[in-house]
Scaffold this motif. Sequence first.
Motif, short mmCIF file in Angstrom:
data_model
loop_
_atom_site.label_atom_id
_atom_site.label_comp_id
_atom_site.label_asym_id
_atom_site.label_seq_id
_atom_site.Cartn_x
_atom_site.Cartn_y
_atom_site.Cartn_z
N ILE A 102 -16.66 -45.51 -19.46
CA ILE A 102 -16.24 -44.49 -20.71
C ILE A 102 -14.86 -44.23 -20.96
O ILE A 102 -14.21 -43.83 -21.80
CB ILE A 102 -17.19 -43.29 -20.45
N GLY A 103 -14.24 -44.16 -19.78
CA GLY A 103 -12.84 -43.89 -19.56
C GLY A 103 -11.93 -44.79 -20.05
O GLY A 103 -11.20 -44.40 -21.14
N GLN A 104 -12.11 -46.01 -20.02
CA GLN A 104 -11.39 -47.08 -20.65
C GLN A 104 -11.80 -47.20 -22.21
O GLN A 104 -10.73 -46.91 -22.78
CB GLN A 104 -11.79 -48.48 -20.30
N THR B 136 -29.48 -49.46 -24.54
CA THR B 136 -28.50 -48.31 -23.74
C THR B 136 -27.39 -48.05 -24.62
O THR B 136 -27.11 -48.62 -25.66
CB THR B 136 -27.98 -48.95 -22.53
N LEU B 137 -26.72 -46.81 -24.35
CA LEU B 137 -25.47 -46.44 -25.04
C LEU B 137 -24.41 -47.26 -24.69
O LEU B 137 -24.46 -47.88 -23.44
CB LEU B 137 -25.16 -45.03 -24.63
N GLN B 138 -23.34 -47.51 -25.34
CA GLN B 138 -22.23 -48.36 -25.04
C GLN B 138 -20.93 -47.40 -24.72
O GLN B 138 -21.22 -46.23 -25.16
CB GLN B 138 -21.67 -49.27 -26.09
N PRO B 139 -20.21 -47.58 -23.79
CA PRO B 139 -19.02 -46.71 -23.64
C PRO B 139 -18.44 -46.39 -24.90
O PRO B 139 -17.87 -45.09 -25.22
CB PRO B 139 -17.99 -47.38 -22.79
N GLU B 140 -18.31 -47.29 -25.83
CA GLU B 140 -17.58 -46.79 -27.16
C GLU B 140 -18.57 -45.53 -27.84
O GLU B 140 -17.81 -44.99 -28.75
CB GLU B 140 -17.54 -47.97 -28.16
N ASP B 141 -19.58 -45.71 -27.88
CA ASP B 141 -20.48 -44.52 -28.39
C ASP B 141 -19.93 -43.08 -27.75
O ASP B 141 -19.93 -42.23 -28.49
CB ASP B 141 -21.96 -44.84 -28.00
N ILE B 142 -19.75 -42.96 -26.34
CA ILE B 142 -19.33 -41.76 -26.15
C ILE B 142 -17.89 -41.53 -26.31
O ILE B 142 -17.55 -40.34 -26.55
CB ILE B 142 -19.53 -41.81 -24.22
#
Length: 245
Positions: free
Chosen positions: A19-21, A211-217
Amino acid sequence: MSNTVEGNVALVTGASSGIGQATALALSKAGYRVAVGARRADRLRALTQDAPGEMLALDLDVTDRRSVQDAVSATVKRFGALDVLVNNAGVMLNGPILNADLTQWTRMVETNLLGSMYAVHASLPHLLESKGAVVQVSSTSGRTASAVSGVYSATKFGINAFSEALRQEVTAQGVRVVVVEPGFVATELTSHNTDPAMQAAAKAMAASMRTLQPEDIASAVLYAITQPEHVAVNEILIRPTDQTR
């Protein structure tokens, strides 16, 4: 924080993966100048090379108060301001309470809870000056505790409580506080577990849903912080459609 994003400054913790990246890249693409902090310096260097805009890599250990203060100071020294803090650094070391390895409890509390508190403390004078925003990456575990995630949930409940107190203290001064509570996201977080049973359970859960992807967040974060100044999106709960609890 000005209504125009271009040139605004963000600091993202835990930016070496997940998520941070994704959030750091999304902010950079949107026009933010971004400072990224984590312990894995090699990954941060690679991230800065991928970024579309100006990005500063910082060696950051959120459990170390001095490291946090130095990262905030370096960000302001480089860019002249701080408009957004994204508190994302975290570890998840799930397991039963009986016979637990207490060093894992300490690591979670120091990283997830105290680390985010240290970052807020160091950043707040600058955020008050810029009328900026604090984004606290919490979890669905900050709303509902469950077996084998007692301490992880406690840290996320703590983040939610701290964030609400912070909101009440600074919102009238123009600083917006955003709590983002993701459900199951495809990141390295579950790989932190050393217990084979916990790893297997996480893999089974991931396989059971889209699942959610980091880009979604990252998209949710960007949505919240780019609203007009009079609009405070204080809480975003975001689960995979397939996640039932």
